[in-house]
Design a protein around this motif. Structure first.
Motif, PDB file in Angstrom:
ATOM      1  N   PHE A  25      -2.442  13.500   1.000  1.00 18.99           N
ATOM      2  CA  PHE A  25      -1.721  12.420   2.611  1.00 18.99           C
ATOM      3  C   PHE A  25      -0.645  13.595   3.101  1.00 18.99           C
ATOM      4  CE2 PHE A  25      -4.443   8.697   1.362  1.00 18.99           C
ATOM      5  CZ  PHE A  25      -5.553   9.338   1.888  1.00 18.99           C
ATOM      6  N   VAL A  26       0.418  13.133   2.912  1.00 22.06           N
ATOM      7  CA  VAL A  26       1.597  13.950   3.984  1.00 22.06           C
ATOM      8  C   VAL A  26       1.299  15.301   4.076  1.00 22.06           C
ATOM      9  CG1 VAL A  26       2.819  11.797   3.495  1.00 22.06           C
ATOM     10  CG2 VAL A  26       3.395  13.746   1.781  1.00 22.06           C
ATOM     11  N   LYS A  27       0.507  15.737   3.107  1.00 21.05           N
ATOM     12  CA  LYS A  27       0.444  17.211   2.874  1.00 21.05           C
ATOM     13  C   LYS A  27       0.017  18.187   3.912  1.00 21.05           C
ATOM     14  CE  LYS A  27       2.908  19.007  -1.565  1.00 21.05           C
ATOM     15  NZ  LYS A  27       3.249  19.297  -2.891  1.00 21.05           N
TER      16      LYS A  27
ATOM     17  N   ARG B 125      -8.129   9.788   7.513  1.00 24.86           N
ATOM     18  CA  ARG B 125      -7.020  10.460   7.923  1.00 24.86           C
ATOM     19  C   ARG B 125      -5.092  10.342   8.268  1.00 24.86           C
ATOM     20  NH1 ARG B 125      -9.210  11.913  12.646  1.00 24.86           N
ATOM     21  NH2 ARG B 125      -8.596  10.212  13.002  1.00 24.86           N
ATOM     22  N   PHE B 126      -4.544  11.023   8.064  1.00 27.02           N
ATOM     23  CA  PHE B 126      -3.422  10.343   8.001  1.00 27.02           C
ATOM     24  C   PHE B 126      -2.165  11.166   8.985  1.00 27.02           C
ATOM     25  CE2 PHE B 126       1.289  11.348   7.000  1.00 27.02           C
ATOM     26  CZ  PHE B 126       1.981   9.836   6.574  1.00 27.02           C
TER      27      PHE B 126
ATOM     28  N   TYR C   6       9.515  14.406   2.618  1.00 31.35           N
ATOM     29  CA  TYR C   6       8.585  14.566   3.609  1.00 31.35           C
ATOM     30  C   TYR C   6       8.669  13.006   4.533  1.00 31.35           C
ATOM     31  CZ  TYR C   6       5.303  17.740   2.349  1.00 31.35           C
ATOM     32  OH  TYR C   6       5.320  19.118   1.766  1.00 31.35           O
ATOM     33  N   GLU C   7       8.871  13.018   5.754  1.00 27.72           N
ATOM     34  CA  GLU C   7       9.395  11.656   6.141  1.00 27.72           C
ATOM     35  C   GLU C   7       8.585  11.413   7.510  1.00 27.72           C
ATOM     36  OE1 GLU C   7      13.540  11.971   7.998  1.00 27.72           O
ATOM     37  OE2 GLU C   7      14.480  11.724   5.477  1.00 27.72           O
ATOM     38  N   PHE C   8       8.040  10.154   7.473  1.00 24.83           N
ATOM     39  CA  PHE C   8       7.487   9.643   8.467  1.00 24.83           C
ATOM     40  C   PHE C   8       7.614   7.628   8.318  1.00 24.83           C
ATOM     41  CE2 PHE C   8       5.763   8.838   4.534  1.00 24.83           C
ATOM     42  CZ  PHE C   8       4.962   8.030   3.960  1.00 24.83           C
TER      43      PHE C   8
ATOM     44  N   PHE D 234       1.211   7.116  -6.110  1.00 28.16           N
ATOM     45  CA  PHE D 234       1.751   8.887  -5.609  1.00 28.16           C
ATOM     46  C   PHE D 234       0.986   9.947  -4.924  1.00 28.16           C
ATOM     47  CE2 PHE D 234       5.381  11.848  -5.685  1.00 28.16           C
ATOM     48  CZ  PHE D 234       6.353  11.071  -4.929  1.00 28.16           C
ATOM     49  N   ASN D 235       0.347  10.456  -6.095  1.00 27.22           N
ATOM     50  CA  ASN D 235      -0.866  11.707  -5.897  1.00 27.22           C
ATOM     51  C   ASN D 235      -1.615  11.837  -4.528  1.00 27.22           C
ATOM     52  OD1 ASN D 235       0.826  12.451  -8.329  1.00 27.22           O
ATOM     53  ND2 ASN D 235      -1.050  12.865  -9.322  1.00 27.22           N
TER      54      ASN D 235
END
Length: 152
Positions: free
Chosen positions: A85-87, A144-145, A51-53, A79-80
């Motif tokens: 969040f990114v998912k 919220r991410f 994932y890139e943000f 990390f978890n």
């Protein structure tokens, strides 16, 4: 799964462990149509694992977060949490959802622990942790991410 074990408990266990089908020996040659049909069925979509943000890249299999190519050290829980969040970008996540997904149902952790981990994570990824652009607080709910490219 092709096996000689035909007890109901064995079948249920095999299916619960991820088997698409369960065929017991001896079997009729006509029963081979089931596995052949499964093998010719369309494959499930590959799960995204990078994932890139912003200027960050989260590589799930490597368990690595980098900013412009430089690795950022995260604890396993950090990390978890970031992975969770990114998912789920743009979705309001309650503290209970986060707690259950990242720490598990059997863990004795308070929702305040989540706040502490979010603060630590913000300090590592936010340009200005006091004014976050990635991890937003939703009062009395959770977080919220929102990666910048998700905003409209």
């Amino acid at each position: 799964m092709l096996t000689a074990k035909g007890e109901e408990s064995d079948i249920v266990l095999g299916l619960n462990l991820g088997a698409d089908d369960y065929v017991t020996k001896p079997f009729s040659i006509k029963e081979t149509a089931r596995p052949r049909r499964r093998l010719s069925a369309p494959r499930k979509k590959k799960v995204q694992d990078v994932y890139e943000f912003g200027c960050f890249r989260l590589d799930i299999p490597a368990r690595r977060l980098t900013r412009k190519g430089k690795e950022i050290e995260l604890s396993p829980k950090e990390f978890n949490l970031l992975e969770y969040f990114v998912k789920k970008p743009g979705r309001a996540l309650t503290r209970d959802e986060i707690l259950n997904a990242v720490w598990g149902y059997d863990c004795v952790v308070t929702s305040r622990s989540i706040d502490r981990f979010v603060t630590t994570l913000r300090n590592k990824i936010e340009p200005d942790p006091a004014h976050p652009i990635f991890i937003h607080t939703i009062r009395q709910i959770g977080y919220r991410f929102e990666p910048p490219e998700q905003k409209t």
